[in-house]
Design an enzyme around this catalytic site. Structure first.
Site, short mmCIF file in Angstrom:
data_model
loop_
_atom_site.label_atom_id
_atom_site.label_comp_id
_atom_site.label_asym_id
_atom_site.label_seq_id
_atom_site.Cartn_x
_atom_site.Cartn_y
_atom_site.Cartn_z
N SER A 29 0.95 -1.22 0.06
CA SER A 29 0.09 0.05 -0.12
C SER A 29 0.84 1.21 -0.10
CB SER A 29 -1.02 -0.03 1.14
OG SER A 29 -1.62 -1.37 1.17
N GLY A 30 0.17 2.32 -0.31
CA GLY A 30 0.92 3.63 -0.37
C GLY A 30 1.02 4.18 -1.90
N THR A 32 4.58 4.29 -3.49
CA THR A 32 5.46 3.71 -4.39
C THR A 32 5.18 2.49 -5.06
OG1 THR A 32 6.97 4.66 -2.65
CG2 THR A 32 8.00 2.84 -4.15
N ASP A 85 6.31 -4.17 -1.16
CA ASP A 85 5.55 -3.22 -0.35
C ASP A 85 6.78 -2.10 -0.07
OD1 ASP A 85 3.36 -3.31 2.66
OD2 ASP A 85 3.73 -1.44 1.20
N GLY A 86 6.07 -0.75 0.31
CA GLY A 86 6.66 0.43 0.78
C GLY A 86 7.22 0.32 2.17
N GLY A 99 3.05 2.05 7.99
CA GLY A 99 1.91 2.33 8.66
C GLY A 99 1.52 3.89 8.58
N GLU A 107 -1.04 -5.21 5.98
CA GLU A 107 0.40 -5.33 5.38
C GLU A 107 1.10 -6.27 6.26
OE1 GLU A 107 1.43 -1.26 5.82
OE2 GLU A 107 1.22 -0.77 3.64
O1 DER Z 1 1.38 2.81 5.03
C1 DER Z 1 2.35 2.03 4.57
O2 DER Z 1 2.78 0.95 5.37
C2 DER Z 1 2.97 2.30 3.14
O3 DER Z 1 3.44 1.12 2.65
C3 DER Z 1 4.16 3.26 3.25
O4 DER Z 1 4.98 2.81 4.43
C4 DER Z 1 4.97 3.72 2.21
O5 DER Z 1 4.35 4.52 1.56
P1 DER Z 1 4.82 5.39 0.43
O6 DER Z 1 5.20 4.46 -0.63
O7 DER Z 1 3.75 6.19 -0.24
O8 DER Z 1 5.94 6.21 0.96
#
Ligand code: DER
Length: 233
Positions: A29-30, A32, A85-86, A99, A107
């Site tokens: 999520s996010g 990236t 994941d980001g 988070g 996640e």
């Molecule tokens: O909320 C999350 O865990 C996302 O993965 C975050 O940690 C990374 O979000 P970004 O890619 O928008 O910086």
């Protein structure tokens, strides 16, 4: 911007290095991860890949559907090959703060079901210690019932300050995909023994999950401002 380019090159490299035909892929999520899903979609078309995606949030689910990738879930695929994941910050031991987007519970569940978890991030997430660059605090998902005593217990035992994450486009607190609140813990000591602190906080009744991902990530890809990608294992 160089930040968006940095995210993009990290995301594309991770997808190219870690996804192969037949894989069950955990989708993070996010912001990236958007570049990773776009690259995955390109590869599926170009290479006729047969991959199935398991989302880590409602946002990830929307991303999978809008990119016409095969959507599945943990009921059908409780064992995942790779999760991409980001992260909000990565330390020198590959401990993560996650988070920032409020999706840490799903996640962490998806990451824990994966043979490997690969982090994609821009250079602003690449730190020695947690808290060095990411100043918004360690997210903790909690039952709405207990957020005040949990806040008090953490502040009393570990210092710093804990605040309830308030929504911007809605009156009141952020409500997660799972119906919980998020607490953000700032001004903690960067020298904390994170594996033990994490386990201790998770045991507080009412804490659902923390945004401390300890011993979960197997590799990180950082897009750098000079256009290179730095890999950390
Ligand atoms: O909320 C999350 O865990 C996302 O993965 C975050 O940690 C990374 O979000 P970004 O890619 O928008 O910086």
């Amino acid at each position: 911007s160089s930040l968006e380019t940095a995210k993009k090159i990290a995301a594309r490299k991770a997808v190219d290095n870690h996804v192969s035909n037949g894989n069950i892929v955990g989708v993070g999520s996010g912001s990236t991860i958007v570049y990773a899903v776009e690259r995955l979609s390109e590869r599926v078309k170009q290479e006729n890949l047969d991959v199935v995606c398991v989302p880590t949030s409602f946002q990830a689910r929307q991303l999978i559907l809008s990119n016409k990738l095969k959507l599945s879930d943990l009921d059908t695929h409780p064992e995942i090959d790779v999760t991409i994941d980001g992260a909000d910050e990565v330390d020198s031991n590959l401990n993560l703060i996650k988070g920032g987007g409020g999706c840490l519970l799903q996640e962490k569940i998806v990451a824990s079901c994966s043979k490997s978890m690969v982090v994609i991030a821009d250079y602003t997430k690449n730190s020695q210690c947690l808290g060095e660059q990411y100043k918004k605090g360690i997210p903790i998902e909690v039952s709405p019932l207990g957020y005040v005593p949990i806040k008090n217990k953490i502040e009393k035992k570990y210092g710093g300050s804990v605040s309830l994450r308030m929504a911007v486009k809605k009156a009141g607190p952020v409500i997660t995909d799972n119906g919980n609140f998020i607490l953000d813990w700032v001004d903690y000591k960067s020298t904390f023994d994170w594996p033990n602190v994490n386990l201790d906080i998770i045991q507080i009744p009412g804490v659902v999950e923390t945004g401390l991902f300890i011993g979960i990530a197997s590799k990180a890809y950082f897009g750098m401002s000079d256009g290179s990608v730095k890999e950390q294992i």
